[in-house]
Design a protein around this motif. Sequence first.
Motif, PDB file in Angstrom:
ATOM      1  N   ILE A  31      66.800 105.697  76.580  1.00 51.75           N
ATOM      2  CA  ILE A  31      67.357 106.457  77.693  1.00 51.75           C
ATOM      3  C   ILE A  31      67.618 107.906  77.311  1.00 51.75           C
ATOM      4  CG2 ILE A  31      69.506 106.723  79.031  1.00 51.75           C
ATOM      5  CD1 ILE A  31      69.341 103.818  79.705  1.00 51.75           C
ATOM      6  N   LYS A  32      68.115 108.128  76.103  1.00 51.25           N
ATOM      7  CA  LYS A  32      68.460 109.496  75.696  1.00 51.25           C
ATOM      8  C   LYS A  32      67.253 110.424  75.637  1.00 51.25           C
ATOM      9  CE  LYS A  32      68.506 108.249  70.770  1.00 51.25           C
ATOM     10  NZ  LYS A  32      69.399 108.146  69.576  1.00 51.25           N
ATOM     11  N   THR A  36      69.361 112.230  81.327  1.00 51.15           N
ATOM     12  CA  THR A  36      70.724 112.573  80.911  1.00 51.15           C
ATOM     13  C   THR A  36      71.704 112.028  81.933  1.00 51.15           C
ATOM     14  OG1 THR A  36      70.616 114.694  82.070  1.00 51.15           O
ATOM     15  CG2 THR A  36      70.001 114.676  79.743  1.00 51.15           C
ATOM     16  N   PHE A  37      72.913 111.785  81.480  1.00 52.06           N
ATOM     17  CA  PHE A  37      73.941 111.310  82.413  1.00 52.06           C
ATOM     18  C   PHE A  37      75.288 111.911  82.045  1.00 52.06           C
ATOM     19  CE2 PHE A  37      73.895 108.182  78.958  1.00 52.06           C
ATOM     20  CZ  PHE A  37      75.247 107.991  78.700  1.00 52.06           C
ATOM     21  N   GLN A  38      76.192 111.858  82.983  1.00 51.03           N
ATOM     22  CA  GLN A  38      77.563 112.322  82.756  1.00 51.03           C
ATOM     23  C   GLN A  38      78.522 111.235  83.232  1.00 51.03           C
ATOM     24  OE1 GLN A  38      77.308 115.855  85.209  1.00 51.03           O
ATOM     25  NE2 GLN A  38      78.385 114.876  86.911  1.00 51.03           N
ATOM     26  N   VAL A  39      79.731 111.267  82.718  1.00 50.17           N
ATOM     27  CA  VAL A  39      80.729 110.266  83.052  1.00 50.17           C
ATOM     28  C   VAL A  39      81.951 110.966  83.619  1.00 50.17           C
ATOM     29  CG1 VAL A  39      82.237 108.466  82.122  1.00 50.17           C
ATOM     30  CG2 VAL A  39      79.888 108.674  81.303  1.00 50.17           C
ATOM     31  N   PHE A 138      67.417  96.866  81.828  1.00 54.56           N
ATOM     32  CA  PHE A 138      67.254  97.243  80.420  1.00 54.56           C
ATOM     33  C   PHE A 138      68.556  97.591  79.705  1.00 54.56           C
ATOM     34  CE2 PHE A 138      62.953  97.400  81.833  1.00 54.56           C
ATOM     35  CZ  PHE A 138      62.154  97.238  80.706  1.00 54.56           C
ATOM     36  N   VAL A 139      69.450  98.307  80.366  1.00 53.47           N
ATOM     37  CA  VAL A 139      70.649  98.789  79.672  1.00 53.47           C
ATOM     38  C   VAL A 139      71.509  97.642  79.168  1.00 53.47           C
ATOM     39  CG1 VAL A 139      72.769 100.131  79.907  1.00 53.47           C
ATOM     40  CG2 VAL A 139      70.652 100.958  80.947  1.00 53.47           C
ATOM     41  N   CYS A 159      72.901 105.363  75.794  1.00 53.86           N
ATOM     42  CA  CYS A 159      71.927 106.342  75.298  1.00 53.86           C
ATOM     43  C   CYS A 159      70.816 105.685  74.483  1.00 53.86           C
ATOM     44  CB  CYS A 159      72.627 107.386  74.429  1.00 53.86           C
ATOM     45  SG  CYS A 159      73.554 108.627  75.340  1.00 53.86           S
ATOM     46  N   ASN A 160      71.183 104.662  73.713  1.00 56.11           N
ATOM     47  CA  ASN A 160      70.217 104.032  72.806  1.00 56.11           C
ATOM     48  C   ASN A 160      69.548 102.793  73.389  1.00 56.11           C
ATOM     49  OD1 ASN A 160      70.312 105.648  70.263  1.00 56.11           O
ATOM     50  ND2 ASN A 160      72.491 105.167  70.418  1.00 56.11           N
ATOM     51  N   ALA A 161      69.799 102.522  74.652  1.00 55.37           N
ATOM     52  CA  ALA A 161      69.132 101.383  75.296  1.00 55.37           C
ATOM     53  C   ALA A 161      67.656 101.691  75.484  1.00 55.37           C
ATOM     54  CB  ALA A 161      69.792 101.085  76.634  1.00 55.37           C
ATOM     55  N   HIS A 162      66.820 100.682  75.244  1.00 58.45           N
ATOM     56  CA  HIS A 162      65.381 100.856  75.439  1.00 58.45           C
ATOM     57  C   HIS A 162      65.038 100.826  76.923  1.00 58.45           C
ATOM     58  CE1 HIS A 162      65.180  99.379  71.173  1.00 58.45           C
ATOM     59  NE2 HIS A 162      64.293 100.363  71.123  1.00 58.45           N
ATOM     60  N   LEU A 163      63.958 101.513  77.262  1.00 57.88           N
ATOM     61  CA  LEU A 163      63.336 101.338  78.566  1.00 57.88           C
ATOM     62  C   LEU A 163      61.853 101.627  78.431  1.00 57.88           C
ATOM     63  CD1 LEU A 163      62.787 104.423  79.636  1.00 57.88           C
ATOM     64  CD2 LEU A 163      65.091 104.254  80.520  1.00 57.88           C
ATOM     65  N   LEU A 164      61.086 101.188  79.403  1.00 55.33           N
ATOM     66  CA  LEU A 164      59.634 101.372  79.373  1.00 55.33           C
ATOM     67  C   LEU A 164      59.261 102.595  80.188  1.00 55.33           C
ATOM     68  CD1 LEU A 164      58.339  97.713  79.723  1.00 55.33           C
ATOM     69  CD2 LEU A 164      58.629  99.092  77.656  1.00 55.33           C
TER      70      LEU A 164
END
Length: 449
Positions: A31-32, A36-39, A138-139, A159-164
């Motif tokens: 994902i990173k 990008t994302f914000q919280v 995925f997350v 951030c470290n979750a995989h995705l395709l």
Amino acid sequence: MTGRYKAYPEYKESGIEWLGNIPKHWSVSKIKYITTFQVGWTPPTKEDANFDGENLWANISDLRERVIHDTNKKISDHAAKVASMDITPKGSLLYSFKLSVGTVSFAGKDMYTNEAIASFLKESKLPLAYLYYVLPKFVIENASTNIYGARILNQELICNAHLLAPTVDEAQQIANFLDHETAKIDTLIEKQQQLIQLLKEKRQAVISHAVTKGLNPDAPMRDSGVEWLGEVPEHWTVCRLKQVIKSGSSISYGIVQPGDPLDEGVPFVQTTNISQGNFDLDQLQKTTEQIARAYPRSRLEGGEVILGIRASIGAAYVVPESLRGVNLSRGVARIVLTPNVSSHYLVLYFGSGAVERYWGLSKQGSTFSEVSIETVREITITIPPVDEQEIICNITKNKLDKIDKIIEKSLEQTSFFEERRSALISAAVTGKIDVRNWQPPKTNTTEAA
């Protein structure tokens, strides 16, 4: 799922155990590297002024529809400034990563969010319309597990979750395909849910008529003297519940502080058991014998009525003999009746619309709803003769059984559609089906002659 749709011509190993093979031209990323994302944050809740404003502020409970246009709570300009919150722009993708993990919605307007929501911004390398389907799949696979077995996430894990990563055009095509196909499934689910709601209303109407009007349409009627109850058969008794409680007994709730759950001890019925109708002894939480001994009035014998008075207000059951010796929690009341009132009849009566209105008028509590023991004691009930109670219960049960069977079939259909929806999304975002050549059906605009 692949029977209706073709697979990709070539695959390769993904290197991820749970994922298996993926289309040869897709890449595995994180994902990173893609977006990008914000919280967000929660302003101090003790300051009422923080929540006296016009700025939309999304919580997990707001993530229900695909697009959020309004929020249950709003915050002031001052609250947003003090908390140094960044606004989530219209069109961003909101993802819940606490409690209801994996729920997603789009921001239909500029808004703020709390700290349980990650807002993915439009600057993503892949379309947010694609990530809408990808993130929930995925997350969660990168989540850790707490001591209770629940899946938990934080910003680093996200951030470290995989995705395709297919091509941008292909990702958009997958999103278009899923938008179209899931919309059709959602329509079928909604129709089943509407049917279930109508059946539940019919079910309550059957109960209400039986316990307030009786089964004889020619029976003379009289005013009950209670506005929410209306007219009742002339030969029925109308009184307070407290007047038909067995002598030497009282309407009592159960254990206030049961302590930590135990593997061995005295089982007790909680509001969750009441709401689910699940009284399997192996599933009941347990407390110590010492604690249970302090609550003899809520110790079950079998045959009496138990009633939800907190959270699951109004849910009632006749206690089976298998629960003899079991106790209750603070949110459940025990009712032992005089011989002239059947436990089965009272449970039926508690399921009527009139009683539901009574509970609605009597609820108290801001954190969660509850009714007091005094409220239960003071409820007005109708009492037909004992033999008529039995007839009402038997005939009504037969009618309800038929309705319940239809409800059960509708629930099974709903579950089938939901499983199909999940399977279709999974197949598309993991590359098990190839939708690159999919085209939406052409709309026939030609009017019939």
